[in-house]
Design a protein around this motif. Structure first.
Motif, PDB file in Angstrom:
ATOM      1  N   LEU A  53      -2.234  14.398   0.882  1.00 19.11           N
ATOM      2  CA  LEU A  53      -3.920  14.018   0.116  1.00 19.11           C
ATOM      3  C   LEU A  53      -3.332  12.601  -0.978  1.00 19.11           C
ATOM      4  O   LEU A  53      -2.146  12.313  -0.802  1.00 19.11           O
ATOM      5  CB  LEU A  53      -3.399  15.349  -1.164  1.00 19.11           C
ATOM      6  N   SER A  54      -5.037  11.897   0.065  1.00 20.37           N
ATOM      7  CA  SER A  54      -4.705  10.879  -0.942  1.00 20.37           C
ATOM      8  C   SER A  54      -6.197  10.821  -1.941  1.00 20.37           C
ATOM      9  O   SER A  54      -6.801  11.282  -2.068  1.00 20.37           O
ATOM     10  CB  SER A  54      -5.088   9.508   0.349  1.00 20.37           C
ATOM     11  N   CYS A  55      -5.673   9.675  -2.987  1.00 17.57           N
ATOM     12  CA  CYS A  55      -6.759   9.698  -3.742  1.00 17.57           C
ATOM     13  C   CYS A  55      -7.000   8.335  -4.279  1.00 17.57           C
ATOM     14  O   CYS A  55      -5.786   7.593  -4.551  1.00 17.57           O
ATOM     15  CB  CYS A  55      -6.712  10.003  -5.554  1.00 17.57           C
ATOM     16  N   ALA A  56      -8.181   7.366  -4.036  1.00 18.93           N
ATOM     17  CA  ALA A  56      -8.105   6.319  -4.265  1.00 18.93           C
ATOM     18  C   ALA A  56      -8.886   6.304  -5.670  1.00 18.93           C
ATOM     19  O   ALA A  56     -10.754   6.120  -5.933  1.00 18.93           O
ATOM     20  CB  ALA A  56      -8.284   5.414  -3.327  1.00 18.93           C
ATOM     21  N   ALA A  57      -8.536   5.138  -6.272  1.00 22.05           N
ATOM     22  CA  ALA A  57      -9.632   4.685  -8.064  1.00 22.05           C
ATOM     23  C   ALA A  57     -10.251   3.407  -7.568  1.00 22.05           C
ATOM     24  O   ALA A  57      -9.395   1.734  -6.862  1.00 22.05           O
ATOM     25  CB  ALA A  57      -8.406   4.801  -8.979  1.00 22.05           C
ATOM     26  N   SER A  58     -11.605   3.163  -7.776  1.00 15.52           N
ATOM     27  CA  SER A  58     -12.349   2.032  -7.979  1.00 15.52           C
ATOM     28  C   SER A  58     -12.789   2.044  -9.128  1.00 15.52           C
ATOM     29  O   SER A  58     -13.577   2.993  -9.454  1.00 15.52           O
ATOM     30  CB  SER A  58     -12.886   1.830  -6.474  1.00 15.52           C
ATOM     31  N   GLY A  59     -13.717   0.561  -8.919  1.00 14.75           N
ATOM     32  CA  GLY A  59     -14.675   0.111 -10.520  1.00 14.75           C
ATOM     33  C   GLY A  59     -14.011  -0.579 -10.977  1.00 14.75           C
ATOM     34  O   GLY A  59     -13.051  -1.547 -10.956  1.00 14.75           O
ATOM     35  N   SER A  60     -14.541  -0.024 -12.674  1.00 12.38           N
ATOM     36  CA  SER A  60     -14.049  -1.407 -13.484  1.00 12.38           C
ATOM     37  C   SER A  60     -12.527  -0.508 -14.008  1.00 12.38           C
ATOM     38  O   SER A  60     -12.226   0.081 -15.213  1.00 12.38           O
ATOM     39  CB  SER A  60     -15.195  -1.275 -14.637  1.00 12.38           C
ATOM     40  N   ASN A 118      -2.750   4.198 -15.918  1.00  6.48           N
ATOM     41  CA  ASN A 118      -1.626   4.567 -16.657  1.00  6.48           C
ATOM     42  C   ASN A 118      -1.166   5.237 -15.422  1.00  6.48           C
ATOM     43  O   ASN A 118      -0.490   5.656 -13.961  1.00  6.48           O
ATOM     44  CB  ASN A 118      -1.779   5.525 -17.712  1.00  6.48           C
ATOM     45  N   ALA A 119      -0.866   6.833 -16.009  1.00  5.49           N
ATOM     46  CA  ALA A 119      -0.077   8.075 -15.407  1.00  5.49           C
ATOM     47  C   ALA A 119      -1.451   8.580 -14.170  1.00  5.49           C
ATOM     48  O   ALA A 119      -2.537   8.439 -14.653  1.00  5.49           O
ATOM     49  CB  ALA A 119      -0.123   9.338 -16.119  1.00  5.49           C
ATOM     50  N   MET A 120      -1.129   8.962 -13.055  1.00  4.98           N
ATOM     51  CA  MET A 120      -1.373   9.289 -11.931  1.00  4.98           C
ATOM     52  C   MET A 120      -1.352  10.999 -11.737  1.00  4.98           C
ATOM     53  O   MET A 120       0.082  11.038 -11.590  1.00  4.98           O
ATOM     54  CB  MET A 120      -1.842   8.860 -11.031  1.00  4.98           C
ATOM     55  N   GLY A 121      -2.096  11.838 -11.594  1.00  4.72           N
ATOM     56  CA  GLY A 121      -1.690  13.197 -11.146  1.00  4.72           C
ATOM     57  C   GLY A 121      -2.510  14.180 -10.017  1.00  4.72           C
ATOM     58  O   GLY A 121      -3.888  13.885  -9.920  1.00  4.72           O
ATOM     59  N   ILE A 160       2.676  10.705 -11.916  1.00  5.30           N
ATOM     60  CA  ILE A 160       3.784  10.059 -11.510  1.00  5.30           C
ATOM     61  C   ILE A 160       3.224   9.081 -12.709  1.00  5.30           C
ATOM     62  O   ILE A 160       1.989   8.603 -12.834  1.00  5.30           O
ATOM     63  CB  ILE A 160       3.505   9.274 -10.270  1.00  5.30           C
ATOM     64  N   THR A 161       3.467   8.327 -14.026  1.00  5.06           N
ATOM     65  CA  THR A 161       3.146   7.490 -14.318  1.00  5.06           C
ATOM     66  C   THR A 161       3.480   6.142 -13.196  1.00  5.06           C
ATOM     67  O   THR A 161       4.121   5.797 -12.867  1.00  5.06           O
ATOM     68  CB  THR A 161       4.515   7.474 -15.954  1.00  5.06           C
ATOM     69  N   GLY A 162       3.367   5.466 -14.471  1.00  2.00           N
ATOM     70  CA  GLY A 162       2.972   4.152 -14.288  1.00  2.00           C
ATOM     71  C   GLY A 162       4.118   3.288 -13.646  1.00  2.00           C
ATOM     72  O   GLY A 162       4.138   2.636 -12.737  1.00  2.00           O
ATOM     73  N   GLY A 163       5.407   3.571 -14.189  1.00  2.00           N
ATOM     74  CA  GLY A 163       6.550   2.908 -14.183  1.00  2.00           C
ATOM     75  C   GLY A 163       7.606   3.526 -12.668  1.00  2.00           C
ATOM     76  O   GLY A 163       8.392   3.689 -12.203  1.00  2.00           O
ATOM     77  N   SER A 169       3.295  10.251  -4.879  1.00  2.00           N
ATOM     78  CA  SER A 169       3.921   9.236  -4.237  1.00  2.00           C
ATOM     79  C   SER A 169       2.390   7.850  -5.650  1.00  2.00           C
ATOM     80  O   SER A 169       1.481   8.633  -5.448  1.00  2.00           O
ATOM     81  CB  SER A 169       4.139   8.231  -3.160  1.00  2.00           C
ATOM     82  N   ARG A 170       2.717   6.704  -5.696  1.00  2.00           N
ATOM     83  CA  ARG A 170       1.604   5.637  -5.462  1.00  2.00           C
ATOM     84  C   ARG A 170       1.376   3.975  -5.007  1.00  2.00           C
ATOM     85  O   ARG A 170       2.723   4.443  -4.951  1.00  2.00           O
ATOM     86  CB  ARG A 170       1.687   5.690  -7.092  1.00  2.00           C
ATOM     87  N   ASP A 171       0.778   3.532  -4.841  1.00  2.00           N
ATOM     88  CA  ASP A 171       0.768   2.370  -4.539  1.00  2.00           C
ATOM     89  C   ASP A 171      -0.775   1.868  -5.709  1.00  2.00           C
ATOM     90  O   ASP A 171      -1.460   1.377  -5.550  1.00  2.00           O
ATOM     91  CB  ASP A 171       0.005   2.416  -3.472  1.00  2.00           C
ATOM     92  N   ASN A 172       0.552   0.930  -6.598  1.00  3.36           N
ATOM     93  CA  ASN A 172      -0.491   0.149  -7.006  1.00  3.36           C
ATOM     94  C   ASN A 172      -1.647  -0.475  -7.091  1.00  3.36           C
ATOM     95  O   ASN A 172      -2.463  -0.927  -7.454  1.00  3.36           O
ATOM     96  CB  ASN A 172       0.887   0.298  -8.121  1.00  3.36           C
ATOM     97  N   ALA A 173      -0.855  -1.505  -6.162  1.00  2.23           N
ATOM     98  CA  ALA A 173      -2.147  -2.457  -4.790  1.00  2.23           C
ATOM     99  C   ALA A 173      -3.085  -1.480  -4.890  1.00  2.23           C
ATOM    100  O   ALA A 173      -3.965  -2.067  -4.773  1.00  2.23           O
ATOM    101  CB  ALA A 173      -0.974  -3.296  -4.150  1.00  2.23           C
ATOM    102  N   LYS A 174      -3.090  -0.476  -4.157  1.00  6.89           N
ATOM    103  CA  LYS A 174      -4.159  -0.443  -3.801  1.00  6.89           C
ATOM    104  C   LYS A 174      -4.478   0.936  -4.544  1.00  6.89           C
ATOM    105  O   LYS A 174      -6.010   1.646  -4.777  1.00  6.89           O
ATOM    106  CB  LYS A 174      -3.937   0.925  -2.421  1.00  6.89           C
ATOM    107  N   ASN A 175      -4.608   0.721  -6.061  1.00  9.41           N
ATOM    108  CA  ASN A 175      -5.052   2.217  -6.972  1.00  9.41           C
ATOM    109  C   ASN A 175      -5.353   3.244  -6.467  1.00  9.41           C
ATOM    110  O   ASN A 175      -6.372   3.576  -6.870  1.00  9.41           O
ATOM    111  CB  ASN A 175      -6.101   1.382  -7.514  1.00  9.41           C
TER     112      ASN A 175
END
Length: 121
Positions: free
Chosen positions: A20-27, A32-35, A51-54, A70-76
Motif C-alpha cells: 500500500l502507498s499513501c501520498a500526502a499533498s497540499g498545504s 509528524n507520525a504517519m500510520g 512510523i514517527t518522523g524519525g 516505511s516512509r519517503d519524507n521527500a515524497k510525503n
C-alpha cells in the motif's frame, strides 16, 4: 487543504503480498507520525502500523513480522508492505498522518479515503 491518496489495495490469495502507498499533498509544512489503520466489517478501526518522523515504528501484534511500514519524507509518502497475508487481514485500510500546516501552528490529523484489501483462503 491537505489530501491523503492511497493506492495498492486489491484481492490476493492467502500467503500473498500487497504494498500500500499513501501520498500526502497540499498545504504541508511538516509531517509528524504517519500510520495505517484498518477496519474489518463489524469491527472497530484499529492501528496496524505507525512510523514517527524519525523513523521509529510500531506494529499491532497481529501483523508483527509480516508487515513493514516505511516512509519517503521527500515524497510525503508512507508505505505498508504486507507479506504472508491471511484472510483475517481483510479490511479497509486507512492512511493517517499528523501534519503541521504552518510553522509554529497546531498539527492536525488527516485521513485517506481507504483502500480495500481482501485476502481469500
Amino acid at each position: 487543504q491537505v489530501q491523503l491518496v492511497e493506492s495498492g489495495g486489491g484481492l490476493v490469495q492467502a500467503g500473498g503480498s500487497l504494498r500500500l502507498s499513501c501520498a500526502a499533498s497540499g498545504s504541508i509544512f511538516s509531517i509528524n507520525a504517519m500510520g495505517w489503520f484498518r477496519q474489518a466489517p463489524g469491527k472497530q478501526r484499529e492501528l496496524a502500523a505507525a512510523i514517527t518522523g524519525g523513523g521509529n515504528t510500531n506494529y499491532a501484534d497481529s501483523v508483527k513480522g509480516r508487515f513493514t511500514i516505511s516512509r519517503d519524507n521527500a515524497k510525503n509518502t508512507v508505505y505498508l508492505q504486507m507479506n504472508s497475508l491471511k484472510p483475517e487481514d481483510t479490511a479497509v485500510y486507512y492512511c493517517n498522518a499528523v501534519i503541521d500546516v504552518s510553522y509554529g501552528g497546531p498539527n492536525y490529523n488527516f485521513w485517506g479515503q481507504g483502500t480495500q484489501v481482501t485476502v481469500s483462503s
